[in-house]
Design an enzyme around this catalytic site. Structure first.
Site, PDB file in Angstrom:
ATOM      1  N   ALA A  61      39.116  34.803  36.587  1.00  0.00           N
ATOM      2  CA  ALA A  61      38.311  35.702  35.765  1.00  0.00           C
ATOM      3  C   ALA A  61      39.213  36.824  35.247  1.00  0.00           C
ATOM      4  O   ALA A  61      40.315  36.567  34.781  1.00  0.00           O
ATOM      5  CB  ALA A  61      37.104  36.203  36.545  1.00  0.00           C
ATOM      6  N   SER A  62      38.805  38.082  35.371  1.00  0.00           N
ATOM      7  CA  SER A  62      39.530  39.152  34.689  1.00  0.00           C
ATOM      8  C   SER A  62      40.876  39.512  35.306  1.00  0.00           C
ATOM      9  O   SER A  62      41.628  40.292  34.707  1.00  0.00           O
ATOM     10  CB  SER A  62      38.661  40.405  34.604  1.00  0.00           C
ATOM     11  OG  SER A  62      37.658  40.218  33.633  1.00  0.00           O
ATOM     12  N   ILE A  63      41.234  38.946  36.455  1.00  0.00           N
ATOM     13  CA  ILE A  63      42.621  39.084  36.907  1.00  0.00           C
ATOM     14  C   ILE A  63      43.555  38.439  35.885  1.00  0.00           C
ATOM     15  O   ILE A  63      44.733  38.806  35.781  1.00  0.00           O
ATOM     16  CB  ILE A  63      42.797  38.477  38.311  1.00  0.00           C
ATOM     17  CG1 ILE A  63      42.026  39.329  39.345  1.00  0.00           C
ATOM     18  CG2 ILE A  63      44.256  38.387  38.703  1.00  0.00           C
ATOM     19  CD1 ILE A  63      42.089  38.780  40.759  1.00  0.00           C
ATOM     20  N   LYS A  65      43.691  39.114  32.900  1.00  0.00           N
ATOM     21  CA  LYS A  65      44.117  40.105  31.907  1.00  0.00           C
ATOM     22  C   LYS A  65      45.535  40.609  32.136  1.00  0.00           C
ATOM     23  O   LYS A  65      46.245  40.940  31.185  1.00  0.00           O
ATOM     24  CB  LYS A  65      43.119  41.264  31.858  1.00  0.00           C
ATOM     25  CG  LYS A  65      41.768  40.873  31.268  1.00  0.00           C
ATOM     26  CD  LYS A  65      40.813  42.050  31.188  1.00  0.00           C
ATOM     27  CE  LYS A  65      39.563  41.685  30.384  1.00  0.00           C
ATOM     28  NZ  LYS A  65      38.700  40.701  31.052  1.00  0.00           N
TER      29      LYS A  65
END
Length: 332
Positions: A61-63, A65
């Site tokens: 998921a947003s890791i 980024k």
């Protein structure tokens, strides 16, 4: 120095919710570059009873980024783009309201872009890709605020960054990550997952607690958007990523300084944001939450301490657990 066997019962108690025949987790504690805790809890796939372990690959998921930001920083180092480039220089089909937004604003969530998740029309039911995010934003001639004047966490911005990586590198995003980040670091099982691409080794499937039971909820409509959350990785591979953040084997000193330097306050007390990283005191960290997965990586670079907790379930939130696990080493 704390004796890990002595600490293990306390760690197991903190991780008890993940243990048994339930969706599980993988936990890694790195101290001075060495794994002092490295193990799995529970199951990575309920239907077949597959145990979670250090090699289990979870949707980050947003890791993700921090990897998207690293890709942009690599291209900046090579002169393929500049962090002050206007967004519309790379994506000129965006409407006039996005004038003034730069790559720096996208990286730091200070662009004011509209959230693509909020403008998906009811008639659009297929999974979205990053290019679909661009098409949605082409029809939104508005922003939440002037570029650089505020903070608003933006999955839209990171999806657009993935498209800019493709245009600047002349490679698809998943191939750029593979060739320029994952393979050079020996992260052989890590990938940005696309349905028609390579499969995911040791894959964890996501689950949510629904009506008193765990239900597989592995993919949502936005799960195929890569730039904001599409990478799968394991604690073993992320240990290699963590090691690379201490030296110039991947990113130069200036790029790493930029990634870990606070650009803006966020909407959470005591939390600031750099490029793909949240910053709280002497820690840099990021969580990742999507349907069926909740993850966190927390680093204390000056103490050479990192805690990574990846899970294939919608609850509990892992950040506080990671902080509690880190306490003995922080007190040492």
């Amino acid at each position: 120095m704390y004796d890990v066997p002595v600490l293990q019962p306390t760690i197991d108690q903190l991780m008890a919710r993940y243990a048994g025949d339930v969706p599980g987790a993988s936990l890694l504690v790195l101290k001075d570059g060495e794994p002092v805790v490295r193990r799995g809890y529970g199951l990575s796939e309920l239907e077949r009873g597959v145990e979670a372990g250090p090699a289990t690959n979870y949707r980050l998921a947003s890791i993700t980024k921090q990897f998207t930001a690293a890709a942009i920083l690599l291209l900046a180092e090579n002169g393929a783009l500049d962090l002050d480039d206007p967004l519309r220089q790379w994506l000129p089909s965006l409407p006039p309201a996005t004038e003034g937004i730069t790559l720096h604003h996208l990286l730091s969530h200070t662009s004011g872009l509209v959230d693509y998740e909020e403008v998906i029309p009811p008639t659009m039911t297929a999974q979205l890709r990053d290019a679909d995010v661009l098409r949605l934003l082409e029809g939104q001639d508005r922003t939440h605020f002037a570029p650089g004047s505020g903070y608003r966490y933006s999955n839209s911005g990171y999806a657009l960054l993935a498209l800019i990586v493709e245009r600047a590198s002349e490679q698809d995003f998943q191939s750029f990550l593979r060739d320029r980040i994952f393979l050079p670091l020996g992260m052989h099982d890590t990938l940005a997952y696309v349905q028609d691409g390579p499969g995911i080794a040791h894959r964890a499937y996501g689950y949510s607690w629904v009506d008193g039971q765990w239900t597989r909820t592995d993919q949502s409509q936005t799960s195929a958007v890569l730039g904001d959350g599409g990478i799968y990785s394991s604690i073993d591979d992320l240990a290699k990523w963590d090691a690379a953040l201490y030296d110039d084997r991947l990113l130069g000193d200036e790029s790493r300084r930029l990634a870990f330097t606070a650009v803006t306050p966020t909407d959470a007390p005591a939390v600031e944001y750099g490029y793909g990283w949240r910053i709280t005191g002497d820690s840099v960290w990021h969580s990742g939450e999507t349907m069926g997965f909740r993850n966190v990586i927390v680093r204390w670079p000056q103490r050479r301490l990192t805690v990574i907790l990846l899970s294939n379930r919608n609850d509990p939130e892992p950040y506080r657990t990671a902080l509690e696990i880190a306490e003995p080493w922080l007190a040492d």
